[in-house]
Write a protein that holds these residues in place. Sequence first.
Motif, PDB file in Angstrom:
ATOM      1  N   VAL A   1     -16.040 130.139 206.768  1.00  0.00           N
ATOM      2  CA  VAL A   1     -17.041 130.876 205.997  1.00  0.00           C
ATOM      3  C   VAL A   1     -16.321 131.294 204.733  1.00  0.00           C
ATOM      4  O   VAL A   1     -15.247 131.915 204.790  1.00  0.00           O
ATOM      5  N   THR A   2     -16.868 130.946 203.576  1.00  0.00           N
ATOM      6  CA  THR A   2     -16.205 131.245 202.306  1.00  0.00           C
ATOM      7  C   THR A   2     -16.369 132.713 201.942  1.00  0.00           C
ATOM      8  O   THR A   2     -17.178 133.434 202.530  1.00  0.00           O
ATOM      9  N   SER A   3     -15.638 133.115 200.935  1.00  0.00           N
ATOM     10  CA  SER A   3     -15.874 134.417 200.324  1.00  0.00           C
ATOM     11  C   SER A   3     -17.171 134.324 199.501  1.00  0.00           C
ATOM     12  O   SER A   3     -17.809 133.270 199.433  1.00  0.00           O
ATOM     13  N   GLU A   4     -17.548 135.404 198.871  1.00  0.00           N
ATOM     14  CA  GLU A   4     -18.809 135.486 198.128  1.00  0.00           C
ATOM     15  C   GLU A   4     -18.897 134.415 197.034  1.00  0.00           C
ATOM     16  O   GLU A   4     -17.941 134.172 196.312  1.00  0.00           O
ATOM     17  N   VAL A   5     -20.059 133.771 196.940  1.00  0.00           N
ATOM     18  CA  VAL A   5     -20.304 132.753 195.918  1.00  0.00           C
ATOM     19  C   VAL A   5     -20.661 133.440 194.604  1.00  0.00           C
ATOM     20  O   VAL A   5     -21.537 134.302 194.549  1.00  0.00           O
ATOM     21  N   TYR A   6     -19.957 133.042 193.528  1.00  0.00           N
ATOM     22  CA  TYR A   6     -20.191 133.621 192.202  1.00  0.00           C
ATOM     23  C   TYR A   6     -20.832 132.660 191.219  1.00  0.00           C
ATOM     24  O   TYR A   6     -21.503 133.094 190.299  1.00  0.00           O
ATOM     25  N   ALA A   7     -20.604 131.365 191.356  1.00  0.00           N
ATOM     26  CA  ALA A   7     -21.137 130.433 190.362  1.00  0.00           C
ATOM     27  C   ALA A   7     -21.363 129.067 190.990  1.00  0.00           C
ATOM     28  O   ALA A   7     -20.715 128.702 191.966  1.00  0.00           O
ATOM     29  N   HIS A   8     -22.288 128.330 190.390  1.00  0.00           N
ATOM     30  CA  HIS A   8     -22.624 126.971 190.807  1.00  0.00           C
ATOM     31  C   HIS A   8     -22.469 126.061 189.586  1.00  0.00           C
ATOM     32  O   HIS A   8     -22.771 126.466 188.464  1.00  0.00           O
ATOM     33  N   LEU A   9     -22.042 124.829 189.812  1.00  0.00           N
ATOM     34  CA  LEU A   9     -21.956 123.848 188.739  1.00  0.00           C
ATOM     35  C   LEU A   9     -22.359 122.498 189.300  1.00  0.00           C
ATOM     36  O   LEU A   9     -21.834 122.055 190.315  1.00  0.00           O
ATOM     37  N   ARG A  10     -23.325 121.860 188.638  1.00  0.00           N
ATOM     38  CA  ARG A  10     -23.726 120.503 188.990  1.00  0.00           C
ATOM     39  C   ARG A  10     -23.448 119.635 187.772  1.00  0.00           C
ATOM     40  O   ARG A  10     -23.945 119.908 186.678  1.00  0.00           O
ATOM     41  N   ALA A  11     -22.622 118.605 187.967  1.00  0.00           N
ATOM     42  CA  ALA A  11     -22.280 117.717 186.857  1.00  0.00           C
ATOM     43  C   ALA A  11     -21.905 116.360 187.421  1.00  0.00           C
ATOM     44  O   ALA A  11     -21.202 116.276 188.434  1.00  0.00           O
ATOM     45  N   ASP A  12     -22.352 115.299 186.743  1.00  0.00           N
ATOM     46  CA  ASP A  12     -21.994 113.935 187.126  1.00  0.00           C
ATOM     47  C   ASP A  12     -22.224 113.675 188.611  1.00  0.00           C
ATOM     48  O   ASP A  12     -21.357 113.141 189.310  1.00  0.00           O
ATOM     49  N   ASP A  13     -23.384 114.070 189.115  1.00  0.00           N
ATOM     50  CA  ASP A  13     -23.752 113.864 190.519  1.00  0.00           C
ATOM     51  C   ASP A  13     -22.809 114.558 191.505  1.00  0.00           C
ATOM     52  O   ASP A  13     -22.718 114.171 192.667  1.00  0.00           O
ATOM     53  N   GLU A  14     -22.072 115.532 191.058  1.00  0.00           N
ATOM     54  CA  GLU A  14     -21.213 116.351 191.918  1.00  0.00           C
ATOM     55  C   GLU A  14     -21.713 117.783 191.856  1.00  0.00           C
ATOM     56  O   GLU A  14     -22.273 118.214 190.847  1.00  0.00           O
ATOM     57  N   TYR A  15     -21.505 118.525 192.935  1.00  0.00           N
ATOM     58  CA  TYR A  15     -21.951 119.906 193.006  1.00  0.00           C
ATOM     59  C   TYR A  15     -20.765 120.759 193.422  1.00  0.00           C
ATOM     60  O   TYR A  15     -20.074 120.442 194.397  1.00  0.00           O
ATOM     61  N   PHE A  16     -20.492 121.804 192.665  1.00  0.00           N
ATOM     62  CA  PHE A  16     -19.354 122.683 192.900  1.00  0.00           C
ATOM     63  C   PHE A  16     -19.832 124.125 192.985  1.00  0.00           C
ATOM     64  O   PHE A  16     -20.838 124.494 192.367  1.00  0.00           O
ATOM     65  N   VAL A  17     -19.088 124.956 193.727  1.00  0.00           N
ATOM     66  CA  VAL A  17     -19.338 126.399 193.726  1.00  0.00           C
ATOM     67  C   VAL A  17     -18.008 127.107 193.514  1.00  0.00           C
ATOM     68  O   VAL A  17     -16.955 126.620 193.925  1.00  0.00           O
ATOM     69  N   ARG A  18     -18.070 128.251 192.851  1.00  0.00           N
ATOM     70  CA  ARG A  18     -16.883 129.104 192.686  1.00  0.00           C
ATOM     71  C   ARG A  18     -17.108 130.335 193.540  1.00  0.00           C
ATOM     72  O   ARG A  18     -18.061 131.077 193.340  1.00  0.00           O
ATOM     73  N   THR A  19     -16.255 130.512 194.532  1.00  0.00           N
ATOM     74  CA  THR A  19     -16.303 131.715 195.350  1.00  0.00           C
ATOM     75  C   THR A  19     -15.319 132.715 194.767  1.00  0.00           C
ATOM     76  O   THR A  19     -14.598 132.416 193.807  1.00  0.00           O
TER      77      THR A  19
END
Length: 102
Positions: free
Chosen positions: A68-86
């Motif tokens: 279980v990650t820490s709190e999610v702060y940001a999302h990024l979708r680029a070039d058919d990839e999806y990232f989150v910053r916890t």
Amino acid sequence: MLTRITEEIRRLKKLVADLERLEAGAISPPALMAVPFLDQWTYSSRKVPCLEGVVEGHPSLPDGHGIVTSEVYAHLRADDEYFVRTLSRWYRLGEPRPRALS
């Protein structure tokens, strides 16, 4: 969304500055007497957005470990990839877990 991120950055920078001052011994009770007063208090918890899944490539956890990650702060979708910053780090996301039928 940019406004929310800007505000969150400001809040986190203030938190880091306060923690650094606390660690350095630069905060004392007399300096805190003007902060808000909380009476009838108890420890509690609240839900924050986070992710749960199976990790690969984590610096301190084995591949295939459920986390279980820490709190999610940001999302990024680029070039058919999806990232989150916890709070702790970036994650690149794979497929979401199928939803259970209710």
